[in-house]
Design a protein around this motif. Structure first.
Motif, short mmCIF file in Angstrom:
data_model
loop_
_atom_site.label_atom_id
_atom_site.label_comp_id
_atom_site.label_asym_id
_atom_site.label_seq_id
_atom_site.Cartn_x
_atom_site.Cartn_y
_atom_site.Cartn_z
N GLY A 42 0.81 -1.21 0.00
CA GLY A 42 0.00 0.00 0.00
C GLY A 42 0.85 1.26 0.00
N GLN A 43 0.18 2.33 0.29
CA GLN A 43 0.86 3.62 0.29
C GLN A 43 1.80 3.72 1.48
OE1 GLN A 43 -2.16 6.63 0.32
NE2 GLN A 43 -2.57 6.41 -1.85
N PRO A 44 2.90 4.46 1.30
CA PRO A 44 3.79 4.67 2.44
C PRO A 44 3.09 5.49 3.52
CG PRO A 44 4.50 5.98 0.55
CD PRO A 44 3.37 5.11 0.08
N GLN A 45 3.47 5.26 4.75
CA GLN A 45 2.84 5.94 5.87
C GLN A 45 3.55 7.25 6.22
OE1 GLN A 45 -0.13 4.91 7.39
NE2 GLN A 45 -0.06 3.72 5.53
N ARG A 46 4.66 7.52 5.56
CA ARG A 46 5.36 8.79 5.73
C ARG A 46 5.43 9.42 4.35
NH1 ARG A 46 9.69 10.40 9.69
NH2 ARG A 46 10.34 12.41 8.91
N PHE A 47 4.88 10.62 4.21
CA PHE A 47 4.79 11.22 2.88
C PHE A 47 4.80 12.74 2.99
CE2 PHE A 47 0.68 10.03 4.58
CZ PHE A 47 -0.03 11.21 4.55
N SER A 48 5.11 13.36 1.87
CA SER A 48 5.17 14.82 1.79
C SER A 48 3.82 15.34 1.29
CB SER A 48 6.28 15.23 0.83
OG SER A 48 6.26 16.62 0.63
N ILE A 49 3.39 16.48 1.83
CA ILE A 49 2.12 17.06 1.40
C ILE A 49 2.30 18.45 0.79
CG2 ILE A 49 0.68 15.72 2.97
CD1 ILE A 49 0.61 18.19 4.83
N GLY A 50 3.52 18.85 0.54
CA GLY A 50 3.78 20.14 -0.10
C GLY A 50 4.43 21.14 0.85
N ALA B 119 -1.86 17.74 11.27
CA ALA B 119 -2.52 16.75 10.41
C ALA B 119 -3.43 15.89 11.28
CB ALA B 119 -1.50 15.88 9.68
N VAL B 120 -4.72 15.88 10.95
CA VAL B 120 -5.72 15.12 11.68
C VAL B 120 -6.25 14.03 10.76
CG1 VAL B 120 -7.93 15.24 12.90
CG2 VAL B 120 -6.38 17.20 12.95
N SER B 121 -6.42 12.83 11.29
CA SER B 121 -6.95 11.73 10.50
C SER B 121 -8.39 12.00 10.08
CB SER B 121 -6.90 10.44 11.32
OG SER B 121 -7.56 9.40 10.63
N TRP C 17 -4.32 12.43 15.72
CA TRP C 17 -3.46 13.44 15.11
C TRP C 17 -2.14 12.76 14.79
CZ3 TRP C 17 -3.66 19.19 16.24
CH2 TRP C 17 -4.97 19.63 16.43
N TYR C 18 -1.54 13.14 13.66
CA TYR C 18 -0.30 12.52 13.23
C TYR C 18 0.87 13.49 13.35
CZ TYR C 18 -3.42 9.04 11.21
OH TYR C 18 -4.38 8.08 11.04
N ALA D 139 10.65 19.03 6.39
CA ALA D 139 11.80 18.36 5.79
C ALA D 139 12.87 19.39 5.43
CB ALA D 139 11.37 17.59 4.55
N PRO D 140 14.11 18.94 5.21
CA PRO D 140 15.18 19.87 4.84
C PRO D 140 14.91 20.64 3.54
CG PRO D 140 16.11 17.77 5.52
CD PRO D 140 14.62 17.60 5.47
N ASN D 141 14.11 20.06 2.65
CA ASN D 141 13.80 20.75 1.39
C ASN D 141 12.65 21.75 1.55
OD1 ASN D 141 11.60 19.06 1.59
ND2 ASN D 141 11.88 18.10 -0.40
N GLY D 142 12.14 21.93 2.76
CA GLY D 142 11.10 22.91 3.02
C GLY D 142 9.69 22.38 2.89
N GLU D 143 9.53 21.09 2.61
CA GLU D 143 8.19 20.52 2.47
C GLU D 143 7.73 19.93 3.80
OE1 GLU D 143 7.94 17.81 -0.79
OE2 GLU D 143 8.10 19.42 -2.27
N ILE D 144 6.42 19.84 3.94
CA ILE D 144 5.82 19.28 5.15
C ILE D 144 5.71 17.77 4.97
CG2 ILE D 144 3.77 19.27 6.60
CD1 ILE D 144 3.18 22.09 5.42
N GLU D 145 6.15 17.02 5.98
CA GLU D 145 6.04 15.56 5.96
C GLU D 145 5.11 15.11 7.08
OE1 GLU D 145 9.85 13.70 6.23
OE2 GLU D 145 10.26 14.00 4.11
N VAL D 146 4.23 14.18 6.72
CA VAL D 146 3.30 13.59 7.69
C VAL D 146 3.72 12.15 7.92
CG1 VAL D 146 0.90 12.97 8.14
CG2 VAL D 146 1.42 15.07 6.91
N ASP D 147 3.77 11.74 9.19
CA ASP D 147 4.11 10.36 9.54
C ASP D 147 2.89 9.73 10.22
OD1 ASP D 147 5.21 7.96 10.25
OD2 ASP D 147 6.72 8.79 11.60
N LYS D 148 2.13 8.93 9.45
CA LYS D 148 0.91 8.33 9.98
C LYS D 148 1.19 7.16 10.92
CE LYS D 148 -2.77 7.90 7.42
NZ LYS D 148 -3.69 7.59 6.30
N ASP D 149 2.45 6.75 11.03
CA ASP D 149 2.80 5.70 11.98
C ASP D 149 2.96 6.25 13.39
OD1 ASP D 149 2.77 3.54 10.21
OD2 ASP D 149 4.84 3.89 9.59
#
Length: 162
Positions: free
Chosen positions: A53-61, A90-92, A135-136, A141-151
């Motif tokens: 499935g989809q990774p549980q850690r991902f960037s949202i912009g 980030a809220v589920s 809530w997650y 991130a170092p590149n300035g993007e927001i990362e969400v970790d659903k784990d």
């Protein structure tokens, strides 16, 4: 085990194979074939066929993609990004009752399946949902993007300060 050699009129030699030798050859071929087939099936079995499935850690912009005072639902990721001033969270959007995707409502979140209601922080205000929306963990991130970790679930009301 007798092998009969006979001369043919054409000058070549014909070999008369006994029944026992023919059965031994067929048996050996069958055993080798089944061994090869067994080895191939074992190699196929060892290779995992699972799709994770989809990774549980991902960037949202970038933070600029979420203006202050907004709540934006990302249905594909099953989260809602909440931004208040220079804080973001980030809220589920997965209902804690039976896993339906909750939608945004004027007062928070509403489950279309069984009528659960949640306030803007994800706390249950009505319906059959047994727990608040998780809530997650959210990081920059170092590149300035927001990362969400659903784990990693965090305490409701915990925001990332930008």
């Amino acid at each position: 085990m007798a092998v009969n050699l006979k001369r043919s009129s054409g000058g070549g030699t014909q070999v008369a194979v006994s029944r026992r030798r023919m059965l031994a050859w067929i048996t050996g071929t069958g055993l080798v074939g089944s061994g090869v087939l067994s080895a191939i099936s074992n190699f196929v079995f060892i290779k995992p066929r699972a799709t994770y499935g989809q990774p549980q850690r991902f960037s949202i912009g970038k933070p600029d993609d979420y203006p202050a005072g907004t709540r934006i639902a990302l249905d594909a990721r099953r989260i809602c990004v909440v931004r208040e001033g220079n804080r973001i969270a980030a809220v589920s959007t997965t209902c804690t009752h039976l896993g339906c995707i909750v939608g945004l409502a004027d007062t928070g979140f509403a489950c279309p399946c069984h009528g659960s209601r949640f306030d803007s922080d994800g706390t249950v205000t009505g319906g059959p949902a047994p727990r608040p929306l998780p809530w997650y963990k959210i990081t920059l991130a170092p590149n300035g993007e927001i990362e969400v970790d659903k784990d990693t679930e965090i305490t409701p009301g915990s925001y990332l300060t930008l």
